[in-house]
Design an enzyme around this catalytic site. Structure first.
Site, PDB file in Angstrom:
ATOM      1  N   GLU A 190      -6.876   4.725   7.738  1.00  0.00           N
ATOM      2  CA  GLU A 190      -6.662   6.157   7.496  1.00  0.00           C
ATOM      3  C   GLU A 190      -7.918   6.792   6.898  1.00  0.00           C
ATOM      4  O   GLU A 190      -8.166   7.980   7.077  1.00  0.00           O
ATOM      5  CB  GLU A 190      -5.420   6.349   6.609  1.00  0.00           C
ATOM      6  CG  GLU A 190      -4.157   6.116   7.442  1.00  0.00           C
ATOM      7  CD  GLU A 190      -3.005   5.467   6.704  1.00  0.00           C
ATOM      8  OE1 GLU A 190      -2.983   5.513   5.460  1.00  0.00           O
ATOM      9  OE2 GLU A 190      -2.122   4.907   7.383  1.00  0.00           O
ATOM     10  N   HIS A 226      -9.557   1.298   4.716  1.00  0.00           N
ATOM     11  CA  HIS A 226      -8.278   1.471   5.418  1.00  0.00           C
ATOM     12  C   HIS A 226      -8.486   2.394   6.621  1.00  0.00           C
ATOM     13  O   HIS A 226      -9.269   3.339   6.564  1.00  0.00           O
ATOM     14  CB  HIS A 226      -7.227   2.050   4.470  1.00  0.00           C
ATOM     15  CG  HIS A 226      -5.861   1.994   5.066  1.00  0.00           C
ATOM     16  ND1 HIS A 226      -5.417   2.938   5.961  1.00  0.00           N
ATOM     17  CD2 HIS A 226      -4.872   1.076   4.955  1.00  0.00           C
ATOM     18  CE1 HIS A 226      -4.199   2.595   6.366  1.00  0.00           C
ATOM     19  NE2 HIS A 226      -3.840   1.475   5.769  1.00  0.00           N
ATOM     20  N   GLY A 232       2.339   2.181  10.667  1.00  0.00           N
ATOM     21  CA  GLY A 232       3.292   3.273  10.481  1.00  0.00           C
ATOM     22  C   GLY A 232       4.008   3.682  11.755  1.00  0.00           C
ATOM     23  O   GLY A 232       4.688   4.702  11.794  1.00  0.00           O
ATOM     24  N   LYS A 234      -0.024   4.201  -0.335  1.00  0.00           N
ATOM     25  CA  LYS A 234      -0.719   5.364   0.249  1.00  0.00           C
ATOM     26  C   LYS A 234      -0.531   6.591  -0.649  1.00  0.00           C
ATOM     27  O   LYS A 234      -0.466   6.462  -1.859  1.00  0.00           O
ATOM     28  CB  LYS A 234      -0.237   5.608   1.685  1.00  0.00           C
ATOM     29  CG  LYS A 234      -0.293   4.329   2.527  1.00  0.00           C
ATOM     30  CD  LYS A 234      -0.092   4.580   3.989  1.00  0.00           C
ATOM     31  CE  LYS A 234      -0.153   3.236   4.725  1.00  0.00           C
ATOM     32  NZ  LYS A 234      -0.127   3.370   6.161  1.00  0.00           N
ATOM     33  N   ASN A 282       0.866  -1.186   0.000  1.00  0.00           N
ATOM     34  CA  ASN A 282       0.000   0.000   0.000  1.00  0.00           C
ATOM     35  C   ASN A 282       0.899   1.232   0.000  1.00  0.00           C
ATOM     36  O   ASN A 282       1.496   1.560   1.019  1.00  0.00           O
ATOM     37  CB  ASN A 282      -0.900  -0.042   1.252  1.00  0.00           C
ATOM     38  CG  ASN A 282      -1.760   1.200   1.392  1.00  0.00           C
ATOM     39  OD1 ASN A 282      -1.846   2.023   0.466  1.00  0.00           O
ATOM     40  ND2 ASN A 282      -2.393   1.343   2.545  1.00  0.00           N
ATOM     41  N   GLU A 302      -5.749  -4.851  10.521  1.00  0.00           N
ATOM     42  CA  GLU A 302      -4.677  -3.881  10.722  1.00  0.00           C
ATOM     43  C   GLU A 302      -4.926  -3.103  12.018  1.00  0.00           C
ATOM     44  O   GLU A 302      -5.678  -2.122  12.014  1.00  0.00           O
ATOM     45  CB  GLU A 302      -4.618  -2.897   9.555  1.00  0.00           C
ATOM     46  CG  GLU A 302      -4.353  -3.546   8.219  1.00  0.00           C
ATOM     47  CD  GLU A 302      -3.751  -2.548   7.242  1.00  0.00           C
ATOM     48  OE1 GLU A 302      -2.596  -2.739   6.870  1.00  0.00           O
ATOM     49  OE2 GLU A 302      -4.429  -1.566   6.888  1.00  0.00           O
ATOM     50  N   SER A 329       3.219  -2.267  10.294  1.00  0.00           N
ATOM     51  CA  SER A 329       4.672  -2.342  10.501  1.00  0.00           C
ATOM     52  C   SER A 329       5.283  -3.688  10.128  1.00  0.00           C
ATOM     53  O   SER A 329       6.238  -4.146  10.765  1.00  0.00           O
ATOM     54  CB  SER A 329       5.028  -1.946  11.941  1.00  0.00           C
ATOM     55  OG  SER A 329       4.648  -0.591  12.178  1.00  0.00           O
TER      56      SER A 329
HETATM   57  P1  PGA Z   1       2.690   0.194   7.607  1.00  0.00           P
HETATM   58  O1  PGA Z   1       1.224   0.442   6.990  1.00  0.00           O
HETATM   59  O2  PGA Z   1       3.198  -1.104   7.016  1.00  0.00           O
HETATM   60  O3  PGA Z   1       3.504   1.379   7.144  1.00  0.00           O
HETATM   61  O4  PGA Z   1       2.542   0.119   9.079  1.00  0.00           O
HETATM   62  C1  PGA Z   1       0.348  -0.628   6.825  1.00  0.00           C
HETATM   63  C2  PGA Z   1      -0.937  -0.146   6.185  1.00  0.00           C
HETATM   64  O5  PGA Z   1      -1.364   0.975   6.497  1.00  0.00           O
HETATM   65  O6  PGA Z   1      -1.548  -0.851   5.366  1.00  0.00           O
END
Ligand code: PGA
Length: 256
Positions: free
Chosen positions: A102, A100, A178, A12, A10, A172, A218
């Site tokens: 976010e 997601h 992140g 983003k 992803n 997640e 992560s």
């Molecule tokens: P990350 O993000 O691997 O940077 O923690 C995962 C995601 O948001 O799908």
């Protein structure tokens, strides 16, 4: 029941034409243009920013598929700035990430469980596969609400979806996204097993056995293999580490 391992990247809201081209070039070199995964039991899907998706699709190694990170709740029309699932299907984009955290949590977006579910059902109706994301906030975990939150988000989707064959569930935990704070394999496995149990009781035993439940938060080359060993972890959704040449080491966890 064998579930094909699924690794999603992803990107983003990141990257430039140059960074994306350089990354794809590195992956092509390290995978023999994707031939490395020709007969491998792993599905690889990269969710690019919409602007870059078609050029990324052309640049990615063979055996890497492309996805978008969002789409509209219904068909095309007067919805300025949106992309309808029909448009993804027409452009040869077989997957979309929906729900997601976010998009669920950012105050400026705040997608509800119902919006995510409507989008999921609509994308599936147009033949677009959905990586459906769920996950709890840190304060929800600390309040002992982890399974309640995740099953509430999953139920909203289950209420609107009949055919699960093109759905991948991405668990997640928001506190792990992140942040560098990965869930331990045991923490992730506990939730994945609970979600599969919920699917078995509320959808069907067959769907529960077949549906891929992937972990995100992560994931990196150094922790992917330990997570992949867990019985109910069927792959990953990877943010930061999917924008690096050594993302292929995360993909390679499929074989543990
Ligand atoms: P990350 O993000 O691997 O940077 O923690 C995962 C995601 O948001 O799908």
């Amino acid at each position: 029941m064998t579930r094909t391992f699924f690794v999603g990247g992803n990107w983003k809201c990141n990257g430039t034409v140059k960074s994306m081209t350089d990354l794809c070039t590195a992956w092509n070199l390290s995978t023999d243009n994707g031939a490395k995964y020709a007969n491998a039991a792993v599905e690889i899907v990269i969710a690019a920013p919409a602007l870059h998706a078609l050029s990324a699709k052309a640049l990615l190694p063979a055996n890497f598929e492309i996805a978008l990170q969002n789409c509209w709740t219904g068909g095309p029309g007067a919805y300025t700035g949106e992309l309808a699932a029909e448009m993804l299907a027409d452009a040869g984009i077989p997957w979309v990430v929906l729900g997601h955290s976010e998009r669920r949590s950012l105050p400026i977006v705040k997608e509800s469980d119902d919006t995510v579910a409507v989008k999921t059902a609509y994308a599936l109706s147009q033949g677009v596969g959905v990586i459906a994301c769920i996950g709890e906030l840190l304060e929800e975990r600390e309040a002992g609400q982890t399974m309640a939150v995740n099953t509430r988000q999953l139920k909203a989707i289950a209420d609107k979806v009949d055919d699960w064959s093109k759905v991948v569930i991405a668990y997640e935990p928001v506190w792990a996204i992140g942040t560098g704070k990965v869930a331990t394999p045991e923490q992730a496995q506990e939730v994945h097993a609970g979600l599969r149990q919920w699917m078995s009781e509320n959808v069907s035993a067959d769907v529960a056995a077949a549906v891929r439940i992937i972990y995100g938060g992560s994931v990196k080359p150094k922790n992917a293999k330990d997570l992949a060993k867990e019985a109910d972890i069927d792959g990953f959704l990877v943010g930061g580490a999917s924008m690096k040449p050594d993302f292929t080491e995360v993909i390679d966890a499929y074989s543990v």
